[in-house]
Structure formats: C-alpha cells, structure tokens
Design a protein around this motif. Sequence first.
Motif, PDB file in Angstrom:
ATOM      1  N   MET A 110       2.226   0.343 -10.750  1.00  0.00           N
ATOM      2  CA  MET A 110       1.898  -0.071  -9.391  1.00  0.00           C
ATOM      3  C   MET A 110       2.973   0.505  -8.468  1.00  0.00           C
ATOM      4  N   SER A 111       2.524   1.128  -7.402  1.00  0.00           N
ATOM      5  CA  SER A 111       3.459   1.749  -6.469  1.00  0.00           C
ATOM      6  C   SER A 111       4.066   0.702  -5.532  1.00  0.00           C
ATOM      7  N   VAL A 112       5.142   1.087  -4.871  1.00  0.00           N
ATOM      8  CA  VAL A 112       5.787   0.207  -3.888  1.00  0.00           C
ATOM      9  C   VAL A 112       4.803  -0.123  -2.768  1.00  0.00           C
ATOM     10  N   LYS A 113       4.024   0.859  -2.367  1.00  0.00           N
ATOM     11  CA  LYS A 113       3.024   0.664  -1.319  1.00  0.00           C
ATOM     12  C   LYS A 113       2.013  -0.414  -1.711  1.00  0.00           C
ATOM     13  N   ASP A 114       1.595  -0.401  -2.973  1.00  0.00           N
ATOM     14  CA  ASP A 114       0.652  -1.406  -3.466  1.00  0.00           C
ATOM     15  C   ASP A 114       1.288  -2.797  -3.495  1.00  0.00           C
ATOM     16  N   VAL A 142       3.762  -3.869  -1.582  1.00  0.00           N
ATOM     17  CA  VAL A 142       3.897  -4.322  -0.184  1.00  0.00           C
ATOM     18  C   VAL A 142       2.554  -4.808   0.336  1.00  0.00           C
ATOM     19  N   PHE A 143       1.491  -4.067   0.055  1.00  0.00           N
ATOM     20  CA  PHE A 143       0.163  -4.487   0.521  1.00  0.00           C
ATOM     21  C   PHE A 143      -0.242  -5.811  -0.122  1.00  0.00           C
ATOM     22  N   ALA A 144       0.038  -5.967  -1.408  1.00  0.00           N
ATOM     23  CA  ALA A 144      -0.273  -7.232  -2.090  1.00  0.00           C
ATOM     24  C   ALA A 144       0.477  -8.392  -1.440  1.00  0.00           C
ATOM     25  N   LEU A 145       1.731  -8.182  -1.077  1.00  0.00           N
ATOM     26  CA  LEU A 145       2.509  -9.227  -0.404  1.00  0.00           C
ATOM     27  C   LEU A 145       1.953  -9.535   0.985  1.00  0.00           C
ATOM     28  N   VAL A 146       1.481  -8.523   1.696  1.00  0.00           N
ATOM     29  CA  VAL A 146       0.870  -8.733   3.013  1.00  0.00           C
ATOM     30  C   VAL A 146      -0.400  -9.564   2.866  1.00  0.00           C
ATOM     31  N   VAL A 147      -1.235  -9.242   1.891  1.00  0.00           N
ATOM     32  CA  VAL A 147      -2.463 -10.003   1.648  1.00  0.00           C
ATOM     33  C   VAL A 147      -2.122 -11.442   1.270  1.00  0.00           C
ATOM     34  N   PHE A 148      -1.131 -11.600   0.383  1.00  0.00           N
ATOM     35  CA  PHE A 148      -0.690 -12.939  -0.003  1.00  0.00           C
ATOM     36  C   PHE A 148      -0.255 -13.752   1.218  1.00  0.00           C
ATOM     37  N   LEU A 149       0.578 -13.172   2.065  1.00  0.00           N
ATOM     38  CA  LEU A 149       1.046 -13.891   3.253  1.00  0.00           C
ATOM     39  C   LEU A 149      -0.108 -14.224   4.197  1.00  0.00           C
ATOM     40  N   HIS A 150      -1.039 -13.293   4.346  1.00  0.00           N
ATOM     41  CA  HIS A 150      -2.201 -13.549   5.198  1.00  0.00           C
ATOM     42  C   HIS A 150      -3.005 -14.737   4.657  1.00  0.00           C
ATOM     43  N   ASP A 151      -3.211 -14.740   3.353  1.00  0.00           N
ATOM     44  CA  ASP A 151      -3.927 -15.855   2.719  1.00  0.00           C
ATOM     45  C   ASP A 151      -3.147 -17.165   2.869  1.00  0.00           C
ATOM     46  N   THR A 201       0.157  -9.843   9.774  1.00  0.00           N
ATOM     47  CA  THR A 201      -0.418  -9.422   8.492  1.00  0.00           C
ATOM     48  C   THR A 201      -1.837  -8.884   8.662  1.00  0.00           C
ATOM     49  N   GLY A 202      -2.579  -9.423   9.615  1.00  0.00           N
ATOM     50  CA  GLY A 202      -3.928  -8.925   9.871  1.00  0.00           C
ATOM     51  C   GLY A 202      -3.923  -7.492  10.369  1.00  0.00           C
ATOM     52  N   LEU A 203      -2.998  -7.180  11.271  1.00  0.00           N
ATOM     53  CA  LEU A 203      -2.895  -5.801  11.757  1.00  0.00           C
ATOM     54  C   LEU A 203      -2.505  -4.849  10.632  1.00  0.00           C
ATOM     55  N   LEU A 204      -1.599  -5.284   9.786  1.00  0.00           N
ATOM     56  CA  LEU A 204      -1.193  -4.442   8.656  1.00  0.00           C
ATOM     57  C   LEU A 204      -2.351  -4.205   7.685  1.00  0.00           C
ATOM     58  N   GLN A 205      -3.167  -5.217   7.469  1.00  0.00           N
ATOM     59  CA  GLN A 205      -4.318  -5.070   6.573  1.00  0.00           C
ATOM     60  C   GLN A 205      -5.378  -4.162   7.181  1.00  0.00           C
ATOM     61  N   ALA A 206      -5.684  -4.368   8.451  1.00  0.00           N
ATOM     62  CA  ALA A 206      -6.749  -3.595   9.097  1.00  0.00           C
ATOM     63  C   ALA A 206      -6.407  -2.110   9.124  1.00  0.00           C
ATOM     64  N   ASN A 207      -5.171  -1.793   9.385  1.00  0.00           N
ATOM     65  CA  ASN A 207      -4.772  -0.386   9.462  1.00  0.00           C
ATOM     66  C   ASN A 207      -4.896   0.334   8.127  1.00  0.00           C
ATOM     67  N   ARG A 208      -4.922  -0.402   7.049  1.00  0.00           N
ATOM     68  CA  ARG A 208      -5.018   0.210   5.725  1.00  0.00           C
ATOM     69  C   ARG A 208      -6.450   0.614   5.394  1.00  0.00           C
TER      70      ARG A 208
END
Length: 158
Positions: free
Chosen positions: A1-5, A7-16, A72-79
């Motif tokens: 799993m890459s660092v990018k993945d 970070v994204f998993a942590l963003v999703v977790f925080l959003h949830d 976190t929503g902005l970070l998710q949407a941009n992906r």
Amino acid sequence: MSVKDVVFALVVFLHDLFTVMWIGGLFTLTLSVLPSAKAVLGTGPQTQTLMQAIQNRLSRLVYVSIVGLIVTGLLQANRSDAFAGLFSAGNDYSLVLTLKHLLVITMVIIALIRSLGLKRWKLAPQAKAKLNARLLMANLVLGIGVLLLSGFSTALAS
C-alpha cells in the motif's frame, strides 16, 4: 500500500468519524436521550436544563465535525475522476454531491439556529422547546438524506 493510499484511507476514516459524530449524535439525541429524559423527568425545567447541557456539549462536537467534513470532503472529491467541480451538475456523481452539499448547508444553518439563534430569540419557553424539537427532527431527516446521497455518490464514484 502506497503512502498516498494510506493518507486517503485516513481522510475517509476522518470523514466517516465526523459524520458519525454529527449524524450519530442527532440519532442518539432524537431517538434515545430526549424521549428517555422526558419519560424519567417529564417536560419540566429539569428536562430543559438537562437537554440544554447536552446540546451545549454536542454543539462543540458538531462544530468540529462541520470543519472536519469540509476539509476531508474536499480532499475526497478531488481524488475522484468523476468530480466535475463544487456545486456542479456536469455528471451524475457531481449532481449527487451537489444535492448532498445543499442538504449539509441546510443542516449547518439549522445547527447554528439551534445552538446560537434560539438562545437570543424572545419566545415563550414552550414555543422555544417546540421549535427546537422540530429543528432537531428536521436535521435528523436531512442527515438521513445525506447518508443516502453518500451511498449513491460512493456507488457512482466506483
């Protein structure tokens, strides 16, 4: 799993987590705490004092959640490749996100009215309590709508 993945998993977790704090708090307050307080204490001043104390504490969590959800929503949407821009209806994914954001904005307004506005309005205690309960129920219904639209946005992003 890459660092990018990660970070994204942590963003999703925080959003949830922020979603659970806010909408879960609405569920708990509306469907459990308020009815239980009324059943045990009645509708008198003790219940009002208890509910005000609970609302004050939950308001802090809601404010943190609102800020966290925005970030976190902005970070998710941009992906997502399907994201066509904030408040866009360029495709189904963006349209669902736009509807979701409109519901969230309405929820924020209601939360601010409940936590800040009602204290300043000169209403009879019964009228204030009734309006507060209606606004709480409205936010719960909107929160359910947000969760539904989140499901659709996740399905459309895949």
